[in-house]
Structures are given as structure tokens and as C-alpha cells.
Design an enzyme around this catalytic site. Structure first.
Site, PDB file in Angstrom:
ATOM      1  N   HIS A   1       4.067  -3.768  -2.742  1.00  0.00           N
ATOM      2  CA  HIS A   1       5.130  -2.780  -2.522  1.00  0.00           C
ATOM      3  C   HIS A   1       4.729  -1.394  -3.004  1.00  0.00           C
ATOM      4  CE1 HIS A   1       8.179  -6.341  -2.483  1.00  0.00           C
ATOM      5  NE2 HIS A   1       7.569  -6.197  -1.324  1.00  0.00           N
TER       6      HIS A   1
ATOM      7  N   CYS B   1       3.993  13.381   1.560  1.00  0.00           N
ATOM      8  CA  CYS B   1       4.967  14.162   2.308  1.00  0.00           C
ATOM      9  C   CYS B   1       5.355  13.418   3.581  1.00  0.00           C
ATOM     10  CB  CYS B   1       4.383  15.536   2.652  1.00  0.00           C
ATOM     11  SG  CYS B   1       5.456  16.525   3.732  1.00  0.00           S
TER      12      CYS B   1
ATOM     13  N   GLY C   1       7.766 -15.307 -11.841  1.00  0.00           N
ATOM     14  CA  GLY C   1       8.763 -14.261 -12.052  1.00  0.00           C
ATOM     15  C   GLY C   1       9.315 -13.626 -10.800  1.00  0.00           C
TER      16      GLY C   1
END
Length: 352
Positions: A185, A193, A263
Site C-alpha cells: 500500500h 503531484c 496482524g
């Protein structure tokens, strides 16, 4: 939060599922506070089978999520008091908290995201100490035992790859080699930009995220500055994941001989599909506070995890480290690192 009991569930190709037995734990008080451990009575029980799989494995793939960073002070998304609860308390008038990480919402109005960053990310952005004459220096997170476990797997030459859903970069702080980490991710280490695609360095991005002010591109054209909005290089809903994820997964799925999922509830696609992408004969082990519900967003051949070690990640891993006899090695490694840092500080003082 108080430590949850560690529950161990195992399944095999030709045996009944859900085998659990109980005994007490003898780890340090810090790790085992509130622990009532479900463990096998003999060396043939599920926990010892897990240890056997880890010992025999040569190419371990680790898939990690926010649960391994909670002990470092980084909030997860869905727990009580987590990121989504925080967004709900900010009165941003969003249809749902997830919208703050939606690309279309960010393009329409990036300000709420920057406001959240100011409130949510002081640990990433403002955790600084005075560095004397040399100016401020960044004080990094102390990696959790789960992060150090991944580093130990690599030290044992068993780590094939660590696919992480986290954007905190603590795996790298723990000492895991960058080429072994795939940040599914993205990360906060840079921004880009949305208009001209110019890359922005972390230091410039950090200042604006810390202040809550939207950062705009300063790249000049012949007529006027670009002025586009700078978006951190994290993957929002509505964006494809990094190309490197697919590339490395295609390569690694042919080599992996053990999958550790740590997790994470595996709620977000396409990362949630990784267990289903692994060959059927590869043993899969879950280390998490809660069971993972399947087969949502996973392939049809996925039959669930062979073993589920349920509890706080660091508590479960402390037990694994002890049984693997890696705990003393890890402590010795930490001592050496501490001595090295102290020597470096003394050298710097002498130079001054």
C-alpha cells in the site's frame, strides 16, 4: 488493551480440525500479562507442528498488517479507538470513514486527509528530538517483537519476502533488507503531484502533513507554476496497487514453502487474495487477534489456514521465539545493536 488469550487451532489434510488444549505460560510478566495459553500436551500438538514447519521451511513468505505495529504506538484501522473511530469523531461529514482514503474524495477535496494527518500521524511526522548543534534529528519507532521476528527469519536465511500492508516502514527500521520488503500500500516516504506527476521528497511532504495544510506542486512551466495537489505515495481506494506487488508475487508464489500471515484481518482486496494465490500444498499459518473470515475475496481453492494462533501478535511470537530457541539470539542481537549505537554516540561527542 489487555492481552487476549492465545488460542491455537490446527488442521491437517487427514485429521480433525479445532484441536486445542491448555497449559500455563512462563514468559516475562511484560509479555504474558493476562495470558492463558492453549497449548498441546505433547510434542505432536498443533503448536509444536507449527514450530516444526518454521524450522524446516527455507523460503518463508510473511504477509503482515496493522496488528504488528499496534505495539509500536501505531493505531490500526478497525479496532475501537483506531483510525476509523478517529475519523468519525472529527465531524468531517463523510458518508463513511473509508471515504477519507478514497482517491475520488481526495481529488475533490484533499484538505480532510491533511487534517487527519495532522491529528493522526504525530508519531510519523513530529516524533523528533533536539539534536544540539546539528539541529533536530528524527526519533524512529522502536520495532515490535513481530518486526524483529521477521528480521530474525531473514537472519536465519529463511525469508523469501515480507509483503506488508503497513505504510509506517517499521520493517526497514527493524533491519529487514529493503529488497525483501514489498510495501503493498505504498509509504509516506514520498509524494507525487496528481497533475504533473512530479515526485516530492519526504521532508517537504512531512512539513505539510504535520501542519494540516494541503501541499501544492511548485514545479514551474513557461507560463505559470503547476499548482497540482501533492498526494502521499500511499495506495488509496480506487487506485491499483504498486506494480512491484504483482511482479514479485508471481515470482515468489513458485518458490514459497511456508506462508505466515500476521496482524491482519485480510479485509482489503487485492492483498486479501494473496493466500488464495499460494499453491495448495504450502502450509499457511495465521497469527492474529481474531480468526480471518473466508473465503471473501479469495480464490475458490483456498481452504483456510492450516493453523490459527489467536492472540496479540507479540504474545504469540514470544512463545514461538522461545520454542524455536531464537529468543536468546534476538536478545543478544539487541544488546550488540545498543553497544554499537553507544560507541557511535561517543565518537560523535569526541569529534565535537
Amino acid at each position: 488493551l489487555p492481552a487476549k488469550p492465545l488460542m491455537i487451532k490446527g488442521r491437517g489434510r487427514k485429521r480433525k480440525t479445532g484441536h486445542t488444549e491448555t497449559s500455563s505460560s512462563s514468559n516475562s510478566a511484560e509479555i504474558t500479562r493476562g495470558l492463558k495459553r492453549a497449548t498441546p500436551a505433547s510434542d505432536s500438538g498443533p503448536l509444536h507442528q507449527v514450530i516444526g514447519h518454521i524450522r524446516r521451511a527455507k523460503r518463508i513468505m510473511v504477509l503482515s498488517g496493522a496488528g504488528i505495529s499496534v505495539a509500536c504506538g501505531v493505531p490500526d484501522f478497525r479496532s475501537k479507538g483506531g483510525i476509523y473511530d478517529l475519523i468519525g469523531d472529527m465531524d468531517l461529514e463523510l458518508p463513511q470513514p473509508e471515504c477519507l482514503f478514497d482517491l475520488e474524495y481526495f481529488q475533490d477535496d484533499p484538505k480532510p486527509f491533511y487534517q487527519l494527518a495532522k491529528k493522526l500521524l504525530p508519531a510519523f511526522l513530529n516524533k523528533r528530538k533536539q539534536g544540539g548543534e546539528g539541529g533536530d534529528r528524527v526519533e524512529t519507532f522502536r520495532p515490535s517483537l513481530a518486526h524483529r521476528f521477521i528480521r530474525m527469519i531473514e537472519a536465519k536465511r529463511k525469508l523469501l519476502r515480507n509483503y506488508t500492508q503497513n505504510i509506517d516502514g517499521i520493517e526497514l527500521i527493524a533491519g529487514v533488507t529493503a529488497s525483501k520488503v514489498v510495501q503493498c500500500h505504498g509509504s509516506l516516504s514520498s509524494g507525487r503531484c496528481l497533475k504533473c506527476k512530479k515526485k516530492v521528497a519526504y521532508e517537504m511532504l512531512r512539513r505539510n502533513l504535520a501542519s494540516g495544510e494541503v501541499l501544492h506542486c511548485t514545479k514551474s512551466t513557461r507560463r505559470w507554476p503547476c499548482g497540482g495537489v501533492i498526494k502521499p505515495d500511499i495506495t488509496f481506494f480506487g487506485e491499483p496497487i504498486q506494480p512491484r506487488v504483482n511482479k514479485m508475487l508471481h515470482k515468489d508464489s513458485a518458490k514459497v514453502d511456508l506462508l505466515l500471515v500476521m496482524g491482519t484481518s485480510l479485509s482489503v482486496a487485492p492483498v486479501s487474495m494473496i493466500p488464495g494465490y499460494i499453491p495448495k500444498d504450502v502450509v499457511q499459518i495465521l497469527i492474529n487477534r481474531e480468526p480471518v473470515v473466508g473465503p471473501k475475496n479469495r480464490s475458490q481453492h483456498w481452504q483456510g489456514f492450516h493453523y490459527e494462533l489467536l492472540g496479540d501478535c507479540d504474545i504469540v511470537i514470544a512463545e514461538l521465539m522461545k520454542l524455536l530457541k531464537w529468543d536468546e539470539e534476538e536478545k543478544e542481537g539487541e544488546k550488540k545493536k545498543k553497544k554499537k549505537k553507544e560507541k557511535k554516540k561517543k565518537k560523535e561527542k569526541r569529534k565535537k
